[in-house]
Enzyme design. Structure first.
Site, mmCIF file in Angstrom:
data_model
loop_
_atom_site.group_PDB
_atom_site.id
_atom_site.type_symbol
_atom_site.label_atom_id
_atom_site.label_comp_id
_atom_site.label_asym_id
_atom_site.label_seq_id
_atom_site.Cartn_x
_atom_site.Cartn_y
_atom_site.Cartn_z
ATOM 1 N N GLY A 151 0.684 -1.230 0.082
ATOM 2 C CA GLY A 151 -0.079 0.000 -0.103
ATOM 3 C C GLY A 151 0.902 1.221 0.182
ATOM 4 O O GLY A 151 0.572 2.346 0.617
ATOM 5 N N ASP B 276 -2.063 6.667 1.775
ATOM 6 C CA ASP B 276 -2.097 7.786 2.780
ATOM 7 C C ASP B 276 -1.457 7.559 4.008
ATOM 8 O O ASP B 276 -0.390 8.366 4.507
ATOM 9 C CB ASP B 276 -3.584 8.194 3.182
ATOM 10 N N LEU B 277 -1.592 6.204 4.391
ATOM 11 C CA LEU B 277 -0.751 5.983 5.569
ATOM 12 C C LEU B 277 0.626 5.798 5.286
ATOM 13 O O LEU B 277 1.596 6.312 6.329
ATOM 14 C CB LEU B 277 -1.339 4.579 6.130
ATOM 15 N N ALA B 278 1.106 5.015 4.387
ATOM 16 C CA ALA B 278 2.240 5.019 4.025
ATOM 17 C C ALA B 278 3.009 6.600 3.689
ATOM 18 O O ALA B 278 4.127 6.534 4.299
ATOM 19 C CB ALA B 278 2.478 4.259 2.622
ATOM 20 N N HIS C 255 -8.189 2.381 20.693
ATOM 21 C CA HIS C 255 -7.445 3.057 21.622
ATOM 22 C C HIS C 255 -7.954 3.205 22.869
ATOM 23 O O HIS C 255 -7.156 3.206 24.007
ATOM 24 C CB HIS C 255 -7.166 4.546 21.011
HETATM 25 O O1 LIG Z 1 -6.531 5.800 14.777
HETATM 26 C C1 LIG Z 1 -7.040 7.001 14.611
HETATM 27 O O2 LIG Z 1 -6.173 7.838 15.359
HETATM 28 C C2 LIG Z 1 -6.320 9.174 14.931
HETATM 29 C C3 LIG Z 1 -5.638 10.034 16.112
HETATM 30 O O3 LIG Z 1 -4.324 9.739 16.435
HETATM 31 P P1 LIG Z 1 -3.332 10.750 16.858
HETATM 32 O O4 LIG Z 1 -2.174 9.963 17.441
HETATM 33 O O5 LIG Z 1 -3.239 12.039 16.105
HETATM 34 O O6 LIG Z 1 -4.282 11.209 18.218
HETATM 35 C C4 LIG Z 1 -7.613 9.815 14.357
HETATM 36 O O7 LIG Z 1 -7.668 11.095 13.876
HETATM 37 C C5 LIG Z 1 -8.015 8.946 13.478
HETATM 38 O O8 LIG Z 1 -9.396 9.140 12.955
HETATM 39 C C6 LIG Z 1 -8.059 7.378 13.830
HETATM 40 O O9 LIG Z 1 -8.242 6.390 12.994
#
Ligand SMILES: O=C1O[C@H](COP(=O)(O)O)[C@@H](O)[C@H](O)[C@H]1O
Ligand SMILES: NC(=O)C1=CN([C@@H]2O[C@H](COP(=O)(O)OP(=O)(O)OC[C@H]3O[C@@H](n4cnc5c(N)ncnc54)[C@H](OP(=O)(O)O)[C@@H]3O)[C@@H](O)[C@H]2O)C=CC1
Length: 546
Positions: free
Chosen positions: A72, A76-78, A295
């Site tokens: 990928g 974006d993530l990459a 999270h």
């Molecule tokens: O996993 C995610 O986390 C981000 C927030 O991450 P952070 O390290 O910037 O606090 C969140 O914006 C995103 O929607 C979510 O998928």
């Protein structure tokens, strides 16, 4: 060139613990900016993995290679996280010698195209140009389909040019292609001989209990649990990792960390921006899947778990699973769901509500805010509400854990003068731990005053650079430490807790409460918290830097 990596590896102490229990993590190393001196502060690591790494370091030039494959690579993530993280690790000499990087994606691109897309996220400083060139020399790109073995055979040819070695595959991909991709890796791309293969999987790990179990079964049929690294990047954050030390390294906290003393626990995540054109993706998941089920629940387990027998990953994860098993799905009466609307007086994006995002269906009832109360039904926590709260487009960026203590018994001061103590662990921004407490107002008075014992990291650790969560976690994968990764049974329990609520929302489509972009979210959330023994007085004032 890789001096810092060598120093780290050598600095990991040979623990007197039983070798099976030895498990360390680079994420426990304080990395000091501008200094090559690295001190190891915490526990040791799985001895044989470390031994291998030590050997390869000792015989630099002859040792195993490591190839990090980004599946990928065009995404974006990459672009925003994985490539920049690899560059920082490389720049700081934290990767093993002979580490190569291969991007893989469907798009017909060259490495130069990828480089153009990603470079803006690298934060390259003056003087780092040569190092950057060196980094890109180690990078290659292969284009191929995710569901066709031919592409992976091609990838494997490039992998073979890097010699015998260990292979890491980062799935920076939509979950819909996890199955074909992992099948293809297993079929043609696994490391040979006694070299290891590790798979890094990003959330979402499924949509609910069934789909997550399906994915877990698929992965476990092909890979051993110690080959699978499920990333929850909150587990790589400094203050989340700090919970273990705060709790189990302080005599003062352990006796009061229970239902006799703690009235409620609030775990919050707030973001000051909305979905900003990503709503199409977000709408399929909603805030509970996006943030709460992973999270916030992970943080809850670290706050609530019993002391593990050691810092070995299995010991810690066993305790986390026990906590999750003690939590029942939330009562639907203990939930507030919200969706943001535009603020006509706001600026720019703030004027736009969630439904104004062109990628969001017009009738969407997907929550962008949620407060959910959970109970850990065990001897330590029976009856204590754990209030999980998260939302987008709120008034500030903040993630924190707040333990509010019970009222003082037999209070002798004027009614209302004494406020409840709170221990706050601020995850971000501006990492801090503070204990809100009562003291005598200084001077010729006998009044009670609200104040705090304050550990603000920026003041206390002035020259310390806190590594980014992805930096810590990717290094942990190199080192084979799974402390900060999610085990399959943790994942199962997390989905068990939230699936009834998620299904209820999908089937009944309850209308979320509208809240204004830039506000604190629906006031109904405050009411729910207040019904669950979180008392907000509004009288506390902080004097920064005092
Ligand atoms: O996993 C995610 O986390 C981000 C927030 O991450 P952070 O390290 O910037 O606090 C969140 O914006 C995103 O929607 C979510 O998928
Ligand atoms: N070291 C440091 O950096 C320190 C910083 N501070 C700062 O001082 C400020 C105040 O401290 P804080 O501990 O947050 O104390 P507050 O008493 O102001 O807030 C406590 C909690 O109450 C919530 N809250 C706010 N308004 C309401 C309401 N109307 N009804 C119900 N709940 C409400 C807040 O949630 P919500 O998030 O929704 O607003 C927060 O979780 C903060 O900015 C804090 O970061 C304090 C001490 C040390």
């Amino acid at each position: 060139m890789y001096r810092r990596y060598r120093e780290i590896v050598r600095a990991i102490p040979t623990s007197p613990l039983d070798a099976n229990k030895r498990e360390g993590t680079l994420s426990q190393l304080p990395v000091q900016q501008g200094s090559s001196a690295i001190t190891m502060t915490a526990s040791a690591s799985t001895e044989d993995i470390l031994e291998k790494i030590r050997e390869s370091v000792e015989h630099e030039g002859h040792g195993d290679s490591h190839v990090f494959v980004i599946l990928g690579a065009s995404g974006d993530l990459a672009k925003k996280k994985i490539y920049p993280t690899l560059w920082w690790l490389f720049r700081d000499g934290l990767l093993p010698p002979k580490t190569y990087f291969i991007g893989y994606a469907r798009s017909k691109l060259s490495m130069t195209d990828i480089q153009k897309k990603i470079i803006q996220y690298f934060k390259v400083k003056a003087g780092e140009e040569e190092k950057l060139k060196e980094f890109f020399k180690l990078n290659e790109y292969v284009s191929g389909a995710y569901d066709r073995i031919e592409g992976f055979a091609e990838l494997n040819k490039v992998l073979q040019t890097k010699g015998n070695g260990n292979r890491l595959f980062y799935l920076a991909l939509p979950p819909s292609v996890y199955e074909p991709v992992t099948l293809n890796i297993k079929a043609v791309c696994m490391a040979k001989g006694n070299h290891w293969t590790r798979l890094i999987v990003e959330k979402p790990f499924g949509r609910d209990l069934d789909s997550s179990n399906q994915l877990s079964n698929h992965l476990s049929a092909m890979f051993k649990e110690d080959e699978i690294y499920r990333i929850d990047h909150y587990l790589g954050k400094e203050m989340v990792q700090n919970l273990m030390v705060l709790r189990f390294g302080n005599r003062i906290f352990s006796p009061i960390w229970n239902r006799d003393n703690i009235a409620s626990v609030v775990i919050s995540f707030k973001e000051p921006f909305g979905t900003q054109g990503r709503g199409g993706y977000f709408d399929e998941f909603g805030i509970i899947r996006d943030v709460m089920q992973n999270h916030l629940l992970q943080i809850l387990t670290l706050v609530a778990m019993e002391k593990p027998p050691s810092t070995a990953s299995e010991d810690i994860r066993n305790e986390k699973v026990k906590v999750l098993k003690s939590i029942q799905p939330p009562d639907f009466g203990n939930i507030v769901l919200g969706q943001y609307v535009g603020n006509p007086d706001g600026e720019g994006d703030q004027k736009l509500g969630y439904l104004d995002d062109p990628t969001v269906p017009k009738e969407s009832v997907t929550p962008t805010f949620a407060t959910v109360v959970l109970f850990v039904q065990n001897e330590r926590w029976d009856g204590v509400p754990f209030i999980l709260r998260c939302g987008k487009a709120l008034n500030e960026r903040k993630a924190e854990v707040r333990l509010q203590f019970r009222n003082v018994s037999g209070d002798i001061f004027p009614q209302g003068a004494v406020k409840r103590n709170e221990l706050v662990i601020r995850v971000q921004p501006d990492e801090a731990v503070y204990l809100k407490m009562m003291t005598k107002m200084p001077g010729m008075t006998f009044e009670c005053a609200e104040t705090e014992l304050d550990l603000t990291y920026n003041f206390r650790y002035k020259d310390m650079k806190l590594p980014d969560a992805y930096e810590r976690l990717i290094l942990d994968v190199f080192l084979g430490s799974q402390i900060h990764f999610v085990r399959s049974d943790e994942l199962h329990e997390a989905w068990r807790i939230f699936t009834p609520l998620l299904h209820y929302i999908e089937q009944n489509k309850p209308h979320p409460i509208s809240y204004m972009y830039g506000s604190r979210g629906p006031t109904e959330s405050d009411d729910l918290m207040s019904r669950h023994d979180f008392k907000y007085s509004g009288t506390y004032r902080w004097v920064p830097g005092a």
